[in-house]
Design an enzyme around this catalytic site. Sequence first.
Site, PDB file in Angstrom:
ATOM      1  CG  ASP A   1      -2.123   0.891   1.122  1.00  0.00           C
ATOM      2  OD1 ASP A   1      -3.250   0.375   1.241  1.00  0.00           O
ATOM      3  OD2 ASP A   1      -1.951   2.122   0.897  1.00  0.00           O
TER       4      ASP A   1
ATOM      5  CG  LEU B   1       0.906   4.231   3.764  1.00  0.00           C
ATOM      6  CD1 LEU B   1       1.826   4.729   4.879  1.00  0.00           C
ATOM      7  CD2 LEU B   1      -0.065   3.193   4.324  1.00  0.00           C
TER       8      LEU B   1
ATOM      9  NE  ARG C   1     -10.089   7.014   1.686  1.00  0.00           N
ATOM     10  CZ  ARG C   1     -10.241   8.210   2.235  1.00  0.00           C
ATOM     11  NH1 ARG C   1      -9.243   9.088   2.235  1.00  0.00           N
ATOM     12  NH2 ARG C   1     -11.375   8.551   2.791  1.00  0.00           N
TER      13      ARG C   1
ATOM     14  NE  ARG D   1     -14.038   3.636  -0.616  1.00  0.00           N
ATOM     15  CZ  ARG D   1     -14.839   4.511  -0.053  1.00  0.00           C
ATOM     16  NH1 ARG D   1     -15.589   5.301  -0.775  1.00  0.00           N
ATOM     17  NH2 ARG D   1     -14.881   4.607   1.273  1.00  0.00           N
TER      18      ARG D   1
ATOM     19  CB  THR E   1     -17.880  -1.138  -8.338  1.00  0.00           C
ATOM     20  OG1 THR E   1     -19.174  -0.542  -8.159  1.00  0.00           O
ATOM     21  CG2 THR E   1     -17.242  -0.513  -9.557  1.00  0.00           C
TER      22      THR E   1
ATOM     23  CB  SER F   1     -18.416   8.432 -11.563  1.00  0.00           C
ATOM     24  OG  SER F   1     -17.766   7.255 -11.114  1.00  0.00           O
TER      25      SER F   1
ATOM     26  CE1 TYR G   1     -13.868   2.982  -7.935  1.00  0.00           C
ATOM     27  CE2 TYR G   1     -16.243   3.345  -7.925  1.00  0.00           C
ATOM     28  CZ  TYR G   1     -15.145   2.557  -7.611  1.00  0.00           C
ATOM     29  OH  TYR G   1     -15.323   1.356  -6.968  1.00  0.00           O
ATOM     30  CG  HIS G   2     -18.858   3.819 -11.192  1.00  0.00           C
ATOM     31  ND1 HIS G   2     -19.273   4.968 -10.566  1.00  0.00           N
ATOM     32  CD2 HIS G   2     -19.104   2.813 -10.320  1.00  0.00           C
ATOM     33  CE1 HIS G   2     -19.753   4.666  -9.375  1.00  0.00           C
ATOM     34  NE2 HIS G   2     -19.663   3.370  -9.200  1.00  0.00           N
TER      35      HIS G   2
ATOM     36  CE  LYS H   1     -12.739  -0.283  -8.805  1.00  0.00           C
ATOM     37  NZ  LYS H   1     -11.823  -1.224  -8.181  1.00  0.00           N
TER      38      LYS H   1
ATOM     39  NE  ARG I   1     -23.622  10.604   2.209  1.00  0.00           N
ATOM     40  CZ  ARG I   1     -24.873  10.973   1.952  1.00  0.00           C
ATOM     41  NH1 ARG I   1     -25.473  11.845   2.729  1.00  0.00           N
ATOM     42  NH2 ARG I   1     -25.539  10.461   0.941  1.00  0.00           N
TER      43      ARG I   1
ATOM     44  CB  THR J   1     -27.990  14.884   3.201  1.00  0.00           C
ATOM     45  OG1 THR J   1     -26.804  14.176   3.540  1.00  0.00           O
ATOM     46  CG2 THR J   1     -28.042  16.178   3.992  1.00  0.00           C
TER      47      THR J   1
ATOM     48  NE  ARG K   1     -23.340   9.512  -6.565  1.00  0.00           N
ATOM     49  CZ  ARG K   1     -22.474   8.519  -6.412  1.00  0.00           C
ATOM     50  NH1 ARG K   1     -22.334   7.610  -7.341  1.00  0.00           N
ATOM     51  NH2 ARG K   1     -21.772   8.407  -5.313  1.00  0.00           N
TER      52      ARG K   1
HETATM   53  P1  NAD Z   1      -9.865   2.545   0.324  1.00  0.00           P
HETATM   54  O1  NAD Z   1      -9.585   3.831  -0.373  1.00  0.00           O
HETATM   55  O2  NAD Z   1     -10.234   2.576   1.766  1.00  0.00           O
HETATM   56  O3  NAD Z   1      -8.606   1.561   0.153  1.00  0.00           O
HETATM   57  C1  NAD Z   1      -7.809   1.521  -1.007  1.00  0.00           C
HETATM   58  C2  NAD Z   1      -6.360   1.340  -0.556  1.00  0.00           C
HETATM   59  O4  NAD Z   1      -5.528   1.260  -1.723  1.00  0.00           O
HETATM   60  C3  NAD Z   1      -5.861   2.525   0.270  1.00  0.00           C
HETATM   61  O5  NAD Z   1      -5.261   2.065   1.465  1.00  0.00           O
HETATM   62  C4  NAD Z   1      -4.854   3.229  -0.646  1.00  0.00           C
HETATM   63  O6  NAD Z   1      -3.809   3.835   0.074  1.00  0.00           O
HETATM   64  C5  NAD Z   1      -4.376   2.077  -1.537  1.00  0.00           C
HETATM   65  N1  NAD Z   1      -3.924   2.503  -2.872  1.00  0.00           N
HETATM   66  C6  NAD Z   1      -4.597   3.256  -3.786  1.00  0.00           C
HETATM   67  N2  NAD Z   1      -3.839   3.446  -4.883  1.00  0.00           N
HETATM   68  C7  NAD Z   1      -2.663   2.789  -4.659  1.00  0.00           C
HETATM   69  C8  NAD Z   1      -1.472   2.623  -5.424  1.00  0.00           C
HETATM   70  N3  NAD Z   1      -1.312   3.194  -6.603  1.00  0.00           N
HETATM   71  N4  NAD Z   1      -0.466   1.872  -4.898  1.00  0.00           N
HETATM   72  C9  NAD Z   1      -0.589   1.287  -3.675  1.00  0.00           C
HETATM   73  N5  NAD Z   1      -1.695   1.424  -2.904  1.00  0.00           N
HETATM   74  C10 NAD Z   1      -2.719   2.172  -3.395  1.00  0.00           C
HETATM   75  O7  NAD Z   1     -10.996   1.810  -0.536  1.00  0.00           O
HETATM   76  P2  NAD Z   1     -11.939   0.567  -0.130  1.00  0.00           P
HETATM   77  O8  NAD Z   1     -13.257   1.104   0.264  1.00  0.00           O
HETATM   78  O9  NAD Z   1     -11.216  -0.352   0.778  1.00  0.00           O
HETATM   79  O10 NAD Z   1     -12.104  -0.118  -1.546  1.00  0.00           O
HETATM   80  C11 NAD Z   1     -11.197  -1.148  -1.969  1.00  0.00           C
HETATM   81  C12 NAD Z   1     -11.606  -1.641  -3.348  1.00  0.00           C
HETATM   82  O11 NAD Z   1     -12.932  -2.154  -3.291  1.00  0.00           O
HETATM   83  C13 NAD Z   1     -11.589  -0.510  -4.383  1.00  0.00           C
HETATM   84  O12 NAD Z   1     -10.982  -0.951  -5.573  1.00  0.00           O
HETATM   85  C14 NAD Z   1     -13.054  -0.212  -4.609  1.00  0.00           C
HETATM   86  O13 NAD Z   1     -13.291   0.177  -5.925  1.00  0.00           O
HETATM   87  C15 NAD Z   1     -13.718  -1.545  -4.286  1.00  0.00           C
HETATM   88  N6  NAD Z   1     -15.100  -1.318  -3.808  1.00  0.00           N
HETATM   89  C16 NAD Z   1     -15.326  -0.678  -2.612  1.00  0.00           C
HETATM   90  C17 NAD Z   1     -16.645  -0.453  -2.198  1.00  0.00           C
HETATM   91  C18 NAD Z   1     -16.969   0.253  -0.894  1.00  0.00           C
HETATM   92  O14 NAD Z   1     -18.158   0.436  -0.594  1.00  0.00           O
HETATM   93  N7  NAD Z   1     -15.983   0.646  -0.108  1.00  0.00           N
HETATM   94  C19 NAD Z   1     -17.714  -0.882  -2.999  1.00  0.00           C
HETATM   95  C20 NAD Z   1     -17.445  -1.530  -4.200  1.00  0.00           C
HETATM   96  C21 NAD Z   1     -16.124  -1.750  -4.593  1.00  0.00           C
END
Ligand code: NAD
Length: 401
Positions: A35, A37, A39, A105, A149, A191, A193-194, A197, A253, A265, A334
């Site tokens: 990771d 870090l 995020r 994400r 997703t 979006s 982001y989507h 994916k 939220r 909201t 959106r």
């Molecule tokens: P998050 O942002 O909490 O975690 C993602 C982690 O990846 C973070 O710790 C970030 O530091 C790390 N990261 C990002 N880019 C990086 C890079 N280039 N190199 C190394 N590390 C990197 O997100 P999450 O909620 O844990 O989601 C994880 C995955 O699950 C995502 O791909 C997201 O699309 C998918 N997802 C999440 C949800 C949700 O509700 N949270 C729903 C559907 C899909």
Amino acid sequence: MNKKKKIFVMGGDGFCGWPTSLHLSQEGHDITIIDNLSRRNIDNELEAASLTPIQPMGTRLATWKELSGQSIGFHNIDIAEEYERLLQVIMEEKPDAIIHFAEQRAAPYSMKSPKNKRYTVNNNINATHNILCAIVESGLDIHLVHLGTMGVYGYGTAGMKIPEGYLDIEVTSESGERIEQQILYPTNPGSIYHMTKSQDQLLFQYYNKNDNVRITDLHQGIVWGTNTKETKLDERLVNRFDYDGDYGTVLNRFLMQAAVGYPITVHGTGGQTRAFIHIQDTVRCIQLAIEHPPKRDERVMIFNQMTETHRVNNLAKLVSELTGGEIAYVDNPRKEAAENDLHVKNDLFLSKGLDPITLEEGLLREVTDIAKKYAHRADHTKIPATSTWTKDQQPGIPTAQ
Ligand code: NAD
């Protein structure tokens, strides 16, 4: 137990990745987190923080070792930018499986500005491609499990149940013959982001076809809840809980807004239907995916990783009934249909033994154990959604506070 595996968790410091790392470590697998870090850095940039007091990576790992006796490895690598380092750790540690959570994400964050759009595209598509490219380059037979997703499908399906990745179609050939085929379900991203994916899916299809990479793509619903069996063991292991306007996912939220006395909201009419899954079921599904890899010559395996669907408006009412919180309707940032139905197939995980946690049984516990417990840490100015999908939209800010 299944055979012990060496597993890399890309994005293992995040909301889904941290509890997954602990759960698989508890199950006896040998876990290494990768990771960068990013995020945590985005938290600094947005001047927002997790509602729960998440600890630095060093404290998290030392606490886990103290409690479980298990070591989890950690490398700080940007997998979108540092290809050579990524390849090197793969060659040195030879994982059996890689779980890929490491993408930006948040849909609202991806729409915030041209800089954010470009960051999300560069980060997500390069991260996915670098992993695939490094797997092939390493010559190792590594099973890749990716978190996709449900949002790639778009949210209008004409009343049909969304299949698990592939759509049966019938085409008419030049000679008039009717031919049946299965194609990737056409994506309809809502979006940037989507959209990344959706692009990931093509990368998977290509590397699977060309290099026989074994891939499981989990099309996940919106994750709710905070803790799992392992993160509950000690407060230093607590999982993150995002509530700000960009990263706060809808149900968490609402729970937090109700707990701090902020209006719940609802964007637009609240007629949007979304798919949900509890974080405990997320980690269980990933374990099932790891235990059931596709065969070497099998096509990309796609699962719909969700357990129930709800209309946003009904969720707001449910939370309001549980907590007494008031609902406020604000403009939808959106660009999407005001209302939609969503019917989803999730037979694959149910057939492998998933026994889902329902909203009905888990919601109240979440309000009291997390949202109310940490309400004093909330910064109310970070709650409104300020990112909009087009330049002419205004952020929706409730008047009552
Ligand atoms: P998050 O942002 O909490 O975690 C993602 C982690 O990846 C973070 O710790 C970030 O530091 C790390 N990261 C990002 N880019 C990086 C890079 N280039 N190199 C190394 N590390 C990197 O997100 P999450 O909620 O844990 O989601 C994880 C995955 O699950 C995502 O791909 C997201 O699309 C998918 N997802 C999440 C949800 C949700 O509700 N949270 C729903 C559907 C899909």
